[in-house]
Design an enzyme around this catalytic site. Structure first.
Site, short mmCIF file in Angstrom:
data_model
loop_
_atom_site.label_atom_id
_atom_site.label_comp_id
_atom_site.label_asym_id
_atom_site.label_seq_id
_atom_site.Cartn_x
_atom_site.Cartn_y
_atom_site.Cartn_z
N HIS A 83 0.74 -1.17 0.08
CA HIS A 83 0.23 0.10 0.14
C HIS A 83 0.82 1.23 0.00
CE1 HIS A 83 0.72 -0.94 4.30
NE2 HIS A 83 0.74 0.28 4.50
N CYS A 110 1.83 3.85 11.56
CA CYS A 110 2.74 3.39 10.70
C CYS A 110 3.12 4.27 9.71
CB CYS A 110 2.17 2.02 10.11
SG CYS A 110 0.87 2.23 8.89
#
Length: 696
Positions: free
Chosen positions: A65, A213
């Site tokens: 991603h 993250c």
């Protein structure tokens, strides 16, 4: 376009064998649907995110991603592999691959949906339903949280699949904005005298957690879901603050105040960490929150039982953290040292370049100029040169204290700053230099960590990080640096300086080879930073030897990206289209002394690129030392050539190393391509012979 995923974005028979091929296959579907505008640019962004941290998860899941300017709308593509694809998960290949694409600006509503998907991936029934889906439309509907129209008569198994996401679709509207209220945890019960259950008086253990993250899309919410589930199983009350791409909502201050412990599972800066001061804290990477939440909960409970009052985990990059509990001492030591070096480098760059410019403008006698506070003539270039030199000297004066302070910071958090800076300043006072700063930082961090292990009453925990720990640790570090270990370190520093001053001949060439190998082994990693730190440490007390070392280090660090750029130019057919595009950028990165420009090439083909880069770096380092090239600037690449001693020979050394690396890469890649072609031809021949035999 309003739907995040459609049947056209689903491939239930993904044939790709590598993660790059899988990402390309799914990305091509996004391009075909008009949701991604530039395939190669988008794939480069996906690869850059993958280089930060593998995106494979336990349970056969891969979630490549990124956020990219090539994405027009938040999009999800799903592929199912029969053979499995390696995405770096500890338990092996992934068969469920989700390619998540978010626009660079980020749409909060759609990112919340992506976050919801990340949470659902922790649900085994959801993943089982995807594995059993028979049609792309059915899989897309499952991912969207809808009930797909059954293609066949309903059986108990298909009924179970249809129910996978429905119960969770509504409550997840706030996934990107903040934590949901924790479900009440029932108090444990015990039997009374009559046999009826009687509530115990044992209080519920309360934990607050923060997850984040680099992209804030997937791992952030998976870690949150994993921790929440583990908290319920352990009988604790656990509330998570997700700091994702859709923003974050701060935990209620009352919840934080009532918490008995804190868990940080993050790979990027955690915002507003001061809120969690004075509580037992576990600080790990985000993957630990996904893979071992039970151990993290147990660890924070043990810290609370021992009365350990950790300071708030510092808001810094991943290298600043002390690491997982499973890290060995060597790994943690490297992270501590790299923390100090990373904070020192900006001071090195600013101070060193200012001093180098001062020498270029005013000559090498400018260090004898009087203070510009007392004597400054606006129209004289020497006054401006003196100003640059004196400002650069002030910046350079911070090198050792910054190094020591942030080594201690990496070890023990904010309470380590004060004794670290004190120890580094003492190292300067007693002429212990760069080595003294290293030792002072490690000493300060160790002293603070030891003090933090001492159990204290809850009432005193709030003042420990702010008053008690800095006071006691500074006194201990000062005593040790002044009276115990300071003088031996100063003697060792003087011996190292004298050795560099007398460096010549074969010894200088050997050192150049070693430094060149270190600079090119991990392309900006720990060994590269050690070599660079050794060089800039010598600039604090410059002599001819230390200036030669700085020149050799920068020259070798320029070789890998320049060589990859040259190789993609002269033998482009040996590289992918993405690598050829990266090669164009590598020209600028290499010329600017940014060794990391070669990382995409090394990540794709490490066995050929890294040895080739090391060979070229060794040649350049050796030649630079042999030619006697010197450098007073700690950075700048070809843009500081006027400040280099023997500039033409210096450029020759860089060109020679670049040529060696380029030649080796082309030869090694050419051999591989030849072997691959031979293997393919042999396979075709065998297939033809088999067909002939069958026909006969």
């Amino acid at each position: 376009m309003s739907e995040l995923i459609t049947a056209e974005l689903v491939d239930l028979d993904l044939s790709a064998e590598t993660k790059d091929a899988a990402a390309r296959s799914l990305a091509e579907r996004m391009v075909a649907s008009g949701r991604v505008t530039g395939l190669e640019g988008f794939l480069a962004d996906v690869a850059a995110r993958e280089a930060q941290m593998p995106t494979g998860l336990d349970g056969g899941i891969g979630i490549p991603h990124c956020r990219s300017e090539h994405v027009t709308a938040p999009t999800l593509a799903f592929g199912r592999s029969a053979t499995g694809i390696d995405f770096g998960a500890p338990d092996g290949p992934a068969d469920l691959i989700f390619l998540i694409a978010a626009p660079a600006g980020g749409d909060a509503d759609h990112l919340s949906i992506l976050s919801t998907l990340a949470r659902h991936l922790m649900d085994e029934t959801f993943t089982c339903a995807l594995r059993s889906a028979s049609e792309p439309a059915q899989a897309a509907a499952l991912i969207r949280g809808e009930e797909a129209e059954p293609e066949t008569p309903e059986t108990p198994e298909t009924a179970e699949v249809a129910q996978v996401d429905a119960p969770d679709a509504a409550p997840e509207t706030d996934a990107g904005d903040g934590p949901a209220a924790p479900e009440p945890t029932p108090e444990p019960e015990r039997a009374g005298p009559s046999g009826a259950p009687t509530p115990t008086s044992t209080p519920v253990f309360r934990i607050v957690a923060v997850t984040s993250c680099p992209t804030g899309i997937a791992h952030t919410y998976m870690a949150a879901e994993s921790l929440e589930k583990a908290g319920k199983a352990a009988g604790v009350e656990l509330v998570v603050e997700t700091q994702g791409s859709a923003g974050f909502k701060r935990l209620d201050p009352r919840i934080v105040a009532d918490a008995d412990g804190v868990i940080f599972a993050h790979d990027v800066e955690v915002r507003d960490k001061e809120r969690f001061a004075g509580k037992p804290t576990v600080d790990v990477g985000v993957k630990a929150g996904i893979n071992r939440p039970d151990a993290l909960i147990a660890e924070v409970r043990e810290k609370a039982e021992r009365g350990e009052a950790s300071a708030p985990a510092h808001a810094a990059a991943p290298m600043d953290k002390t690491g997982d509990a499973s890290d060995g001492f060597g790994t943690r030591l490297r992270k501590w040292l790299m923390t100090g070096v990373s904070y020192m480098v900006p001071f090195v760059a600013a101070g060193g370049l200012l001093i180098a410019l001062a020498f270029a403008i005013g000559g090498y006698t400018i260090d004898k100029a009087p203070s510009v506070a007392d004597h400054f003539i606006w129209t004289e270039s020497t006054s401006w040169a003196a100003l640059l030199f004196q400002v650069g000297g002030v910046a350079f004066g911070f090198l050792v204290p910054i190094l020591a302070g942030y080594i201690a910071y990496g070890m023990a958090d904010r309470p380590g700053l004060v004794p670290g800076f004190v120890g580094g300043s003492i190292a300067l006072t007693i002429n212990a230099g760069f080595l003294g700063g290293l030792i002072a930082g490690l000493l300060a961090g160790g002293v603070v960590m030891a003090i933090q292990r001492v159990g204290v009453p809850p009432a005193l925990r709030g003042i420990m990080p702010v008053v008690v720990i800095p006071l006691i640790s500074s006194a201990i570090v000062g005593f040790l640096m002044f009276l115990v270990i300071g003088k031996p370190i100063a003697s060792l520093q003087k011996a190292l300086t004298d050795w560099l001053s007398g460096l010549s001949g074969a010894n200088a060439i050997i050192l150049g080879v070693i430094l060149g190998l270190m600079m090119c082994f991990d392309l900006g990693g720990p060994l590269n930073k050690v070599a660079y730190a050794f060089a800039v440490g010598g600039l604090a007390n410059p002599n001819e030897g230390s200036l030669k070392v700085m020149a050799a280090v920068m020259a070798a660090g320029m070789v890998p990206p320049l060589a990859m750029a040259l190789a993609t130019t002269v033998r482009g057919r040996l590289f992918t289209k993405t690598e050829r595009e990266n090669g164009k950028a590598a020209w600028v990165l290499g010329a600017s002394f940014i060794t990391e420009g070669a990382i995409p090439f090394a990540a794709a083909d490490p066995l050929r690129v890294i040895p080739s880069a090391m060979a070229g770096g060794a040649v350049t380092g050796a030649l630079s030392m042999a030619f006697g090239c010197t450098l007073r600037a700690p950075h700048g690449g070809i843009f500081v050539v006027p400040l280099i001693g023997q500039p033409f020979l210096y450029l020759l050394a860089v060109a020679a190393g670049t040529g060696v690396t380029t030649a080796l890469v082309i030869v090694l890649k050419g051999l591989r391509r030849s072997r691959d072609a031979q293997a393919a031809a042999a396979a075709d021949t065998a297939s033809e012979e088999e067909q002939v035999a069958v026909a006969a």
